[in-house]
Scaffold this active site. Sequence first.
Site: not given
Length: 556
Positions: A13, A19, A141, A148, A190, A381, A507, A509
């Site tokens: 993972s 990305i 994605e 899993d 492999k 915040c 926020h 950002e």
Amino acid sequence: MTKFVFVTGGVVSSIGKGIVASSLGRLLKSRDYSVSILKLDPYINVDPGTMSPFQHGEVFVTEDGAETDLDLGHYERFTDTAMSRLNSVTTGSIYQAVINKERRGDYNGGTVQVIPHITNEIKERILRVARNTNPEVVITEIGGTVGDIESLPFLEAIRQFRKEVGRQNVLYMHVTLVPWIPSAGEMKTKPTQHSVKELRSIGIQPDILVCRSDRALPEGLKEKMSEFCDVPTQCVITAQDARSIYEVPLIMEKEGLAIQAIDLLHLEQRHPDLSQWQTLVDRLYQSTQQMEIALVGKYVRLSDAYLSVVEALRHGAIATGSTLKLRWISSEDIEEQGAEALLHGVNGIVVPGGFGIRGVDGKIAAIEYARLNHIPFLGLCLGMQCSVIEWARNIAKLEEAHSSEFVPDALNPVINLLPEQQDVVDLGGTMRLGLYPCRLVPNTQTFRLYGEEVTYERHRHRYEFNNAYRNLFVESGYVVSGTSPDGRLVEIIELPNHPFFIATQFHPEFQSRPSSPHPLFRGLLQAALVQSETCGSELSATAEEPKALFQAFTSG
């Protein structure tokens, strides 16, 4: 017709599927293709809103108020396209929807099963993105790795999907690991072979392999994987480790990822325009002035908990031609060691959001240190709420000032619940979430940075500035520089006679992009740069001198 790309991962993972998906989105956008990116997460939580930042990292908030996985932040930053709640799907939300339909009798008494009911719901969520946003390409994605148990329904759904829309409209891209074994002195294929074998066992043949590695793949190795995995050699793409995630689209372009994807999707090959992105990466690597910014938080053990804040700081650094050096500081450590010991010498301080009382006193101490030492400061915040508490205690002299979130019976609850939140019991999805307008006050530092009267910002909080104390704060020198359009809610505060001291209830950002940094983060880095150039490592000038310099700088 919309084309569909499915991105799966194998071996381990956190291999970088988000990305890679974002980079492909950027490359398609550079060719004038419209793109939307969808995340299918296998956890049973309905959304990440109630998940611990230590386990899951940051909760990214979309414009329509969805609490989503942090990968949606990458999608937005790379493609300059706003995502919505449609772009985030979890196992929990799928099963919740199916169970609700069963309770309503939508299945006419039939037995509800993983196939077809769960898989049909998954396919419907993917098609819903295509219908509602009408992009030319939807990139999906799939979280987790092949093999899993919890990912199997998603993989089965995307296997079936090619029959829904036609094989010529579907592309399967598999991201895998090609490790270097130092003792053997060679790279091993492999893990990739076994991962692809697992994927093929459930009926999915990857069209493109994106191979994560710490070095370039030799041509012979590509040919070997091509033969064993039944993928053309030109579709074996090297995803070599990069110094910055923003370089990845350029690496993928050189490897021919977009060209192969466009061919496989039967789209028109167009000339890409990556000049702006190349300039951005060049500026990132060519800067010489280093700015050290302290990030004072509660979850600093996991940097992903503040991912969007870090990226927004990087965007500000790129815009100011400087290199960002982060000093990660736990607010609990400040409570034990003091602010001076941990914050001395930094060029700026950021106190981000969070929940719960742990570490709050350390955040308040960091804010006091920034105020007294004229260090550029940005509060986000909870960072804004802590700055309100700090001012109430130390300037307004309000005894036992606190937030009612932490001390319900506080003598002076300068931060308090809105009346409509008083009876809310559930935690998930019950805050003020999503995009809200903010009216800026003229002749303030914030107004000069934004350059407009009204801005729209994303929120994720439940507690607000207590208006019972607003007059007292204003009279004692606090400046309320942004409010809701009706003036009821305090959104931004700032301090005069300070180089840069701004805190926001929202926020910012989440709105920052590498090609268009958020004004507040750009302003913080500009102020830090002016401070460092004017005053050196020790502040010798008065508070008014750097303030005047910075105001001249920001006003052009």
